[in-house]
Design a protein around this motif. Structure first.
Motif, PDB file in Angstrom:
ATOM      1  N   UNK A 138      63.311  39.815  28.916  1.00  9.98           N
ATOM      2  CA  UNK A 138      63.965  39.084  30.184  1.00  9.98           C
ATOM      3  C   UNK A 138      65.195  38.648  29.679  1.00  9.98           C
ATOM      4  N   UNK A 139      65.492  37.907  28.540  1.00 11.60           N
ATOM      5  CA  UNK A 139      66.589  37.169  28.024  1.00 11.60           C
ATOM      6  C   UNK A 139      67.528  38.347  27.646  1.00 11.60           C
ATOM      7  N   UNK A 140      66.831  39.437  26.674  1.00 10.96           N
ATOM      8  CA  UNK A 140      67.623  40.518  26.442  1.00 10.96           C
ATOM      9  C   UNK A 140      68.556  41.037  27.642  1.00 10.96           C
ATOM     10  N   UNK A 141      67.734  41.338  28.791  1.00 11.07           N
ATOM     11  CA  UNK A 141      68.464  41.845  29.925  1.00 11.07           C
ATOM     12  C   UNK A 141      69.474  40.987  30.632  1.00 11.07           C
ATOM     13  N   UNK A 142      69.094  39.715  30.786  1.00 10.52           N
ATOM     14  CA  UNK A 142      69.855  38.863  31.804  1.00 10.52           C
ATOM     15  C   UNK A 142      70.648  37.813  31.290  1.00 10.52           C
ATOM     16  N   UNK A 143      70.223  37.425  29.954  1.00  8.07           N
ATOM     17  CA  UNK A 143      71.157  36.735  28.950  1.00  8.07           C
ATOM     18  C   UNK A 143      70.724  35.320  28.884  1.00  8.07           C
ATOM     19  N   UNK A 144      70.482  34.382  29.857  1.00  8.07           N
ATOM     20  CA  UNK A 144      70.044  33.161  29.657  1.00  8.07           C
ATOM     21  C   UNK A 144      68.875  33.010  30.635  1.00  8.07           C
ATOM     22  N   UNK A 145      68.300  31.559  30.481  1.00  8.54           N
ATOM     23  CA  UNK A 145      67.054  31.190  31.362  1.00  8.54           C
ATOM     24  C   UNK A 145      67.441  31.286  32.485  1.00  8.54           C
ATOM     25  N   UNK A 146      68.442  30.488  32.894  1.00  8.62           N
ATOM     26  CA  UNK A 146      69.210  30.355  34.111  1.00  8.62           C
ATOM     27  C   UNK A 146      69.342  31.597  34.926  1.00  8.62           C
ATOM     28  N   UNK A 147      69.929  32.669  34.057  1.00  9.40           N
ATOM     29  CA  UNK A 147      70.113  34.031  34.725  1.00  9.40           C
ATOM     30  C   UNK A 147      68.689  34.540  35.092  1.00  9.40           C
ATOM     31  N   UNK A 148      67.772  34.298  34.064  1.00  2.00           N
ATOM     32  CA  UNK A 148      66.579  34.875  34.679  1.00  2.00           C
ATOM     33  C   UNK A 148      66.018  34.534  35.886  1.00  2.00           C
ATOM     34  N   UNK A 149      65.928  33.226  35.972  1.00  2.00           N
ATOM     35  CA  UNK A 149      65.711  32.515  37.321  1.00  2.00           C
ATOM     36  C   UNK A 149      66.249  32.889  38.487  1.00  2.00           C
ATOM     37  N   UNK A 150      67.570  33.056  38.193  1.00  3.41           N
ATOM     38  CA  UNK A 150      68.594  33.059  39.483  1.00  3.41           C
ATOM     39  C   UNK A 150      68.758  34.981  39.779  1.00  3.41           C
ATOM     40  N   UNK A 151      68.039  35.557  39.144  1.00  2.00           N
ATOM     41  CA  UNK A 151      68.287  36.981  39.257  1.00  2.00           C
ATOM     42  C   UNK A 151      67.527  37.381  40.367  1.00  2.00           C
ATOM     43  N   UNK A 152      68.011  38.623  40.883  1.00  2.00           N
ATOM     44  CA  UNK A 152      67.418  39.052  42.006  1.00  2.00           C
ATOM     45  C   UNK A 152      65.764  39.622  41.745  1.00  2.00           C
TER      46      UNK A 152
END
Length: 250
Positions: free
Chosen positions: A76-90
């Motif tokens: 998840x982090x490799x795909x989206x970058x940060x924890x905030x981006x994981x929770x914020x993504x679609x």
């Protein structure tokens, strides 16, 4: 009762199984000891002692109780970058990551919504302009990782306490139609005497465009005639924000 195979979390979560189904001590899945150690670290040292992937693992323990969640957290982090981006993504993008099915993707969005609600509650009944950091934290959690532009308005009373927070328009990846008369009309309906305008740039760059600046000035002029003050227009990007007032653009 038959197991719902569409829910990858598994039936009954981490509830203990009947004794007859317990594995022998040396047959326990390897990740169970890791989970116990990670929980102990969190309990004794707090979240600051854990990197993002381990904190994400802790969230996934309950959502995916019968698998090693470290590879999922790292993916998840490799795909989206940060924890905030994981929770914020679609939600649909979350499901593209191996190990994340519909149920877990939905649960992650529930966690994100709870976080936003918590940040919003910190603004309610406070003097908003004296809680600027909380305003920015809330706006970033709410909008920074949206795939489309949103135009949000924070409506304030005469003491600058938050009356309402509304997304007035949702647009495309690089444009949101905004109508100054509708902004002012809604402020009057809520008996707001001041507003803070907020919108996001899905590109990640929060630099105001010429159209952003002109639209903001139109809203300021429309509000002046009816006693409504525009305190600021904040643009949220994935890596930061821009304040038009701070940039002396309004």
């Amino acid at each position: 009762m038959e197991k719902d195979e569409t829910d990858e979390r598994g039936f009954l979560g981490e509830q203990p199984q009947p004794a007859m189904h317990k594995p022998a001590p040396d047959a326990r899945p390897h990740y169970l000891g890791h989970r116990e150690r990670l929980r102990e670290r969190f309990a004794t040292a707090g979240h600051a002692a854990l990197p993002d992937y381990e904190l994400l693992e802790l969230l996934l323990f309950r959502l995916i109780p019968r698998a090693d969640t470290k590879p999922v957290a790292k993916a998840l982090l490799a795909r989206f970058g940060t924890l905030a981006e994981v929770l914020g993504t679609d939600e649909a993008l979350l499901r593209e990551v191996k190990g994340i099915g519909p149920a877990v993707a939905l649960d992650l969005k529930v966690i994100a919504a709870a976080t936003q609600r918590m940040l919003r509650s910190e603004l309610t009944a406070r003097e908003t302009l004296s809680s600027w950091t909380q305003v920015l934290d809330y706006c970033r959690a709410s909008m920074a990782f949206e795939a489309r532009e949103q135009f949000r308005i924070l409506f304030l009373d005469k003491k600058n306490a938050l009356i309402a927070d509304e997304v007035q328009q949702t647009g495309t990846v690089d444009h949101t139609p905004v109508y100054p008369r509708e902004v002012v009309k809604r402020a009057l309906e809520l008996s707001a005497t001041a507003i803070i305008l907020v919108h996001n740039h899905p590109s990640g760059d929060p630099t105001p465009s010429r159209a952003d600046i002109e639209m903001t000035k139109e809203i300021i002029e429309a509000g002046k005639r009816l006693g409504i003050t525009v305190h600021d227009h904040i643009i949220i990007g994935k890596k930061g924000y821009a304040s038009m007032k701070g940039l002396a653009l309004i």
